[in-house]
Design a protein around this motif. Sequence first.
Motif, PDB file in Angstrom:
ATOM      1  N   SER A   1       0.822  -1.221   0.000  1.00 35.46           N
ATOM      2  CA  SER A   1       0.000   0.000   0.000  1.00 35.46           C
ATOM      3  C   SER A   1       0.850   1.263   0.000  1.00 35.46           C
ATOM      4  CB  SER A   1      -0.939  -0.002   1.217  1.00 35.46           C
ATOM      5  OG  SER A   1      -0.163  -0.109   2.422  1.00 35.46           O
ATOM      6  N   ALA A   2       2.047   1.166   0.599  1.00 33.55           N
ATOM      7  CA  ALA A   2       2.896   2.359   0.670  1.00 33.55           C
ATOM      8  C   ALA A   2       3.847   2.472  -0.516  1.00 33.55           C
ATOM      9  CB  ALA A   2       3.696   2.342   1.978  1.00 33.55           C
ATOM     10  N   ILE A   3       3.740   1.515  -1.452  1.00 26.47           N
ATOM     11  CA  ILE A   3       4.663   1.496  -2.594  1.00 26.47           C
ATOM     12  C   ILE A   3       3.996   2.148  -3.793  1.00 26.47           C
ATOM     13  CG2 ILE A   3       5.991   0.021  -4.151  1.00 26.47           C
ATOM     14  CD1 ILE A   3       6.102  -2.053  -1.923  1.00 26.47           C
ATOM     15  N   GLY A   4       4.686   3.058  -4.403  1.00 28.23           N
ATOM     16  CA  GLY A   4       4.151   3.719  -5.591  1.00 28.23           C
ATOM     17  C   GLY A   4       4.208   2.800  -6.798  1.00 28.23           C
ATOM     18  N   ASP A   5       3.817   3.370  -7.938  1.00 26.31           N
ATOM     19  CA  ASP A   5       3.781   2.580  -9.173  1.00 26.31           C
ATOM     20  C   ASP A   5       5.103   2.587  -9.933  1.00 26.31           C
ATOM     21  OD1 ASP A   5       1.143   1.903  -8.771  1.00 26.31           O
ATOM     22  OD2 ASP A   5       0.402   3.711  -9.781  1.00 26.31           O
ATOM     23  N   ASP A   6       5.955   3.523  -9.597  1.00 24.24           N
ATOM     24  CA  ASP A   6       7.178   3.713 -10.378  1.00 24.24           C
ATOM     25  C   ASP A   6       8.282   2.761  -9.912  1.00 24.24           C
ATOM     26  OD1 ASP A   6       8.891   4.694 -12.204  1.00 24.24           O
ATOM     27  OD2 ASP A   6       9.309   6.583 -11.161  1.00 24.24           O
ATOM     28  N   ASN A   7       8.064   1.447 -10.157  1.00 28.59           N
ATOM     29  CA  ASN A   7       9.005   0.439  -9.668  1.00 28.59           C
ATOM     30  C   ASN A   7       9.229  -0.649 -10.718  1.00 28.59           C
ATOM     31  OD1 ASN A   7       9.222   1.180  -6.683  1.00 28.59           O
ATOM     32  ND2 ASN A   7       7.000   1.050  -6.969  1.00 28.59           N
ATOM     33  N   LEU A   8      10.397  -1.253 -10.611  1.00 28.54           N
ATOM     34  CA  LEU A   8      10.688  -2.488 -11.347  1.00 28.54           C
ATOM     35  C   LEU A   8      10.298  -3.624 -10.408  1.00 28.54           C
ATOM     36  CD1 LEU A   8      12.092  -3.583 -13.940  1.00 28.54           C
ATOM     37  CD2 LEU A   8      14.200  -3.653 -12.620  1.00 28.54           C
ATOM     38  N   SER A   9       9.641  -4.650 -10.919  1.00 29.50           N
ATOM     39  CA  SER A   9       9.185  -5.704 -10.007  1.00 29.50           C
ATOM     40  C   SER A   9       9.736  -7.065 -10.407  1.00 29.50           C
ATOM     41  CB  SER A   9       7.662  -5.759  -9.981  1.00 29.50           C
ATOM     42  OG  SER A   9       7.159  -6.221 -11.222  1.00 29.50           O
ATOM     43  N   VAL A  10       9.968  -7.898  -9.402  1.00 28.81           N
ATOM     44  CA  VAL A  10      10.387  -9.292  -9.575  1.00 28.81           C
ATOM     45  C   VAL A  10       9.385 -10.146  -8.818  1.00 28.81           C
ATOM     46  CG1 VAL A  10      12.192 -10.988  -9.146  1.00 28.81           C
ATOM     47  CG2 VAL A  10      12.818  -8.653  -9.771  1.00 28.81           C
TER      48      VAL A  10
ATOM     49  N   CYS B   1       6.029 -13.912  -2.812  1.00 33.46           N
ATOM     50  CA  CYS B   1       6.750 -12.662  -2.577  1.00 33.46           C
ATOM     51  C   CYS B   1       6.855 -11.871  -3.874  1.00 33.46           C
ATOM     52  CB  CYS B   1       8.147 -12.959  -2.033  1.00 33.46           C
ATOM     53  SG  CYS B   1       9.185 -11.500  -1.797  1.00 33.46           S
ATOM     54  N   GLU B   2       6.886 -10.536  -3.708  1.00 31.36           N
ATOM     55  CA  GLU B   2       7.156  -9.658  -4.843  1.00 31.36           C
ATOM     56  C   GLU B   2       8.168  -8.617  -4.390  1.00 31.36           C
ATOM     57  OE1 GLU B   2       4.737  -7.391  -8.421  1.00 31.36           O
ATOM     58  OE2 GLU B   2       3.651  -8.073  -6.635  1.00 31.36           O
ATOM     59  N   ILE B   3       9.190  -8.443  -5.199  1.00 30.94           N
ATOM     60  CA  ILE B   3      10.246  -7.484  -4.862  1.00 30.94           C
ATOM     61  C   ILE B   3      10.130  -6.290  -5.795  1.00 30.94           C
ATOM     62  CG2 ILE B   3      12.741  -7.093  -4.738  1.00 30.94           C
ATOM     63  CD1 ILE B   3      13.063 -10.080  -4.084  1.00 30.94           C
ATOM     64  N   PHE B   4      10.118  -5.106  -5.214  1.00 28.92           N
ATOM     65  CA  PHE B   4      10.021  -3.867  -5.988  1.00 28.92           C
ATOM     66  C   PHE B   4      11.323  -3.095  -5.869  1.00 28.92           C
ATOM     67  CE2 PHE B   4       5.716  -5.047  -4.891  1.00 28.92           C
ATOM     68  CZ  PHE B   4       5.019  -4.814  -6.074  1.00 28.92           C
ATOM     69  N   ILE B   5      11.748  -2.549  -7.007  1.00 29.14           N
ATOM     70  CA  ILE B   5      12.949  -1.702  -7.045  1.00 29.14           C
ATOM     71  C   ILE B   5      12.502  -0.319  -7.523  1.00 29.14           C
ATOM     72  CG2 ILE B   5      15.287  -1.443  -7.971  1.00 29.14           C
ATOM     73  CD1 ILE B   5      15.096  -4.461  -8.744  1.00 29.14           C
ATOM     74  N   PRO B   6      12.462   0.663  -6.630  1.00 34.82           N
ATOM     75  CA  PRO B   6      12.048   2.014  -7.046  1.00 34.82           C
ATOM     76  C   PRO B   6      12.984   2.536  -8.126  1.00 34.82           C
ATOM     77  CG  PRO B   6      12.104   1.818  -4.657  1.00 34.82           C
ATOM     78  CD  PRO B   6      12.764   0.599  -5.203  1.00 34.82           C
ATOM     79  N   LEU B   7      12.397   2.931  -9.222  1.00 30.23           N
ATOM     80  CA  LEU B   7      13.216   3.304 -10.378  1.00 30.23           C
ATOM     81  C   LEU B   7      13.356   4.810 -10.581  1.00 30.23           C
ATOM     82  CD1 LEU B   7      11.938   0.608 -12.868  1.00 30.23           C
ATOM     83  CD2 LEU B   7      14.082   0.649 -11.624  1.00 30.23           C
ATOM     84  N   ARG B   8      12.390   5.538 -10.079  1.00 30.09           N
ATOM     85  CA  ARG B   8      12.391   6.981 -10.255  1.00 30.09           C
ATOM     86  C   ARG B   8      12.621   7.311 -11.725  1.00 30.09           C
ATOM     87  NH1 ARG B   8      14.735   5.663  -5.363  1.00 30.09           N
ATOM     88  NH2 ARG B   8      13.504   6.360  -3.586  1.00 30.09           N
ATOM     89  N   ASP B   9      13.740   7.923 -12.053  1.00 28.92           N
ATOM     90  CA  ASP B   9      13.939   8.323 -13.454  1.00 28.92           C
ATOM     91  C   ASP B   9      14.871   7.377 -14.221  1.00 28.92           C
ATOM     92  OD1 ASP B   9      12.352  10.566 -13.055  1.00 28.92           O
ATOM     93  OD2 ASP B   9      14.073  11.685 -12.244  1.00 28.92           O
ATOM     94  N   LEU B  10      15.024   6.130 -13.742  1.00 29.44           N
ATOM     95  CA  LEU B  10      16.023   5.225 -14.343  1.00 29.44           C
ATOM     96  C   LEU B  10      15.424   4.200 -15.296  1.00 29.44           C
ATOM     97  CD1 LEU B  10      18.119   4.466 -11.145  1.00 29.44           C
ATOM     98  CD2 LEU B  10      18.533   6.221 -12.875  1.00 29.44           C
ATOM     99  N   ILE B  11      14.141   4.288 -15.551  1.00 27.73           N
ATOM    100  CA  ILE B  11      13.499   3.174 -16.239  1.00 27.73           C
ATOM    101  C   ILE B  11      12.880   3.578 -17.569  1.00 27.73           C
ATOM    102  CG2 ILE B  11      11.277   3.538 -15.107  1.00 27.73           C
ATOM    103  CD1 ILE B  11      12.834   0.157 -15.777  1.00 27.73           C
ATOM    104  N   ASP B  12      12.888   2.660 -18.494  1.00 31.61           N
ATOM    105  CA  ASP B  12      12.170   2.792 -19.760  1.00 31.61           C
ATOM    106  C   ASP B  12      10.868   1.997 -19.600  1.00 31.61           C
ATOM    107  OD1 ASP B  12      11.109   2.296 -22.306  1.00 31.61           O
ATOM    108  OD2 ASP B  12      13.073   2.520 -23.255  1.00 31.61           O
ATOM    109  N   TYR B  13       9.747   2.729 -19.433  1.00 27.30           N
ATOM    110  CA  TYR B  13       8.486   2.063 -19.116  1.00 27.30           C
ATOM    111  C   TYR B  13       8.030   1.107 -20.216  1.00 27.30           C
ATOM    112  CZ  TYR B  13       8.003   4.955 -14.995  1.00 27.30           C
ATOM    113  OH  TYR B  13       8.205   5.520 -13.781  1.00 27.30           O
ATOM    114  N   ASP B  14       8.282   1.464 -21.460  1.00 27.56           N
ATOM    115  CA  ASP B  14       7.875   0.573 -22.558  1.00 27.56           C
ATOM    116  C   ASP B  14       8.564  -0.782 -22.445  1.00 27.56           C
ATOM    117  OD1 ASP B  14       6.178   2.456 -23.605  1.00 27.56           O
ATOM    118  OD2 ASP B  14       7.676   3.286 -24.986  1.00 27.56           O
TER     119      ASP B  14
END
Length: 880
Positions: free
Chosen positions: A788-797, A802-815
């Motif tokens: 609930s406290a995790i935003g949408d701007d993450n890379l996920s595994v 379990c699900e692991i999220f890596i906050p990407l901020r401006d490091l990701i290519d969404y496509d």
Amino acid sequence: MAKNLPKTYNPKDFEDRLYSFWNEGGYFRAEVDEAKEPYTIMMPPPNVTGELHMGHALNNTIQDILIRWKRMEGYEALWQPGTDHASISTEARVVEKLKGEGRSKDELGREAFIEEAWEWTRKYGGRINNQLKKLGVSCDWSREKFTLDEGLSNAVEEVFIRLYEKDLIYRGDRIINWCPNCRTAISDAEVEHEESMGHIWHIRYPIKGEDDYVTIATTRPETILGDLAIAVNPEDSRYYDLIGKTAILPLLNREIPIIADEYVEMEFGTGAVKITPSHDPNDFDIGHRHGLDQCLILNEDATINENGGVYNGLDRYEARKKIVEDLKKEDYLVDIKEHENSIGHCERCKTVAEPLISKQWFVRMADLAKPALEAYYKNELNFVPGRFGRVYAHWLENIRDWCISRQLWWGHRLPVYYCRDCDEVMVSREEPDRCTKCDSSDIYQDPDTLDTWFSSALWPFSTLGWPEDTEDIRYFFPTDVLVTGYDIIFFWVVRMVFSSIEQMGEIPFKDVFLTGLIKDSQGRKMSKSLGNGIDPLEVIDEYGADALRFTLVTGNTPGNDMRFYMERVEANRNFANKLWNATRFVLMNLDEELLRNDLGALKEEDRWILSRMNTVIKEATENLDRYEIGMAAQKVYEFIWEEYCDWYIEMVKPRLYGEDIESKGTAVNVLLHVLENILKLLHPFMPFITEEIWQHLPKRKEALMVSDWPVYSEDSYYPQVEKQMAYIMEAIKGIRNARQKMNIAPSRKAPLLCVTQDRGVREVLDYGRSYFINLSNASEITILEDKSAIGDDNLSVVLDKCEIFIPLRDLIDYDKEIDRLEKEKEKLEGEIKRVRGKLSNENFVNKAPKDVVDGEREKEKKYMDMMNRVVERLEGLRAK
């Protein structure tokens, strides 16, 4: 301090040196030792003047793996080497050599020719053994045997005489296979049958005194010259009125009877067959039943003899052409049709063999075959793979008497003597002075030699000193396993079994491990004509013997042909290089002051690698016990490359570079302990690199090849740790893959947000924090119960529970992230479809074990959970 390895892995630097070290140090020697259990392998003897090919390399690599493994397990391991005199091929080569010098065999005479053959053998005889040494074979060269050695020759003579005295060897006129090029009889096993398109000729045979005829079909019209009858089935109503009448042989106008015999198949062809007793085994039997004479129409060189009338002197195929022309001219030829024939060729020179009657020596096979067949059906003799047992049984169930005499000079001469005055036949260990019947002194020895396979059939016990009652025979016989190609089951395996049962009273080996053929990368058989042969020595020169050996036994299963790819040899050299560099790293970090007898206080990664090593020891040993050599090699390979090099070494680097001396000491000792066991496990497969590394480890007192094989221990098995570490490693691999796909630089650290409601998973993630930080470029790890406290701007595994999220901020290519998740979704859809397909199958649900069905239901649940999270993640990204 242990001396480190050279910086560069170069097999040429040590392979020859190590082989000399082993051989000269007596490490290959096997002696009678009642305190130890024996293990024996007999090397299939290659032709004495042959050269190493890939088939030899595969066969001998497998034998060497087994013998090195058993030697390390504590057995007194004998691998008996030797070579075969190869009568037909050696004689042919010497004849060819003489021809090039303007000389001939007949001009030289027997004694001088045999000396030429010995000279040839002395000149080229050591070549293949030297080539085998390059491969690393650890056979006992002090025991090397040659089938023409005095001791083995005595054994051959003894067996011949014993079989003769039991009426199991006889001389008679029988149909044999004759090679017109080698000018000798050859056994059924030495004939290779090839399918080829030919013709079948339908020929009219007139009935004497009537305006009628019988039509006969034949694929060999030249044999008409030797026809002595026409046969029909006595139940065939078409020919009732012809039985007992006389037919006229076309072209020769010879009268021949029409006889009735049940052998004739009414449905085949016209239901009437020509009978040529001197040129067909079935016709010979029919002729014998009906009292027909013989009419041999061929000379030794396959030209027509004087029985062929006007065709006398013509080559068999010239005669065929002329006979067909004459049959057509005289209106005897009814029809010619295309027909696929199975044509027998001499396996040595590829000349089409001729069945013809000849006075030869034979082994009577019925009584000898029976116990050899019983040994298989009683499961005393085991074939690997099992399907080849049926080939063995089929051969024995349909066996014919074995023609053992050869019209050659090089080989074991028959211990048979004749009296010129009264034709008495004498079989004797010593050359008789006088005839035992008429007392004449005009005695001469049979000029023929024995089939090479006669002496090879005695190999498992003649090499150990039989017919003497030696210590070696009592200790090393029977042997344990025969490793050979599936193509010589009937040539050699069958004959060794019945010979051993007859002479020794027991089978010569318990197991028969059959290898397949080595083919090129396109699946073609390697041959000179295709120019696709690969010289094992050239491969060894470029990549080293270890890389070749490992290539030959991995990706290969018993009895199956395999394709040979140079790319795989290169990959296996890279594997050796990986082990070399890992060892260099260990030795560079080895402080001998830290070495101790116990491993110290173990951390989780230490328990994990020790447990995994323990599991691999157990599984690889079990694989070897079942002759699953490729599987054993693959498990050792994966443990070394993936778990030891890629994971454990990386896990302990912070401890090696840290200040905690106790922890560093444990890491060093575990690294070394596991490396030692790795070298032992890998040694049978890659003996050179493992021995070279072993000699560089601290406090080595003996050769690796005689060290103890690792043994599984329950005390070092930590299944829970293996399970937990497998989960952490799966997570780290997922994180690495996800970062790589998004082209995130390894140097960029990012926090990990791990979401799970499972307490067990939380515990695993908690004690795995240091691994995530060191191995997945994590800056910190936070474990949450919900997202609930995790935003949408993450890379996920996505993992199980379990699900692991890596906050990407401006490091990701969404496509790219959407594309990756779409592929993950597609993969999960496939898994769900597969599982549901099984669960919707009533047969599977009702008949499969309950734990298997429950396991599939658990998988469905897991995949659906992962799918829901992937879909949710996709929806979140698309909403941006």
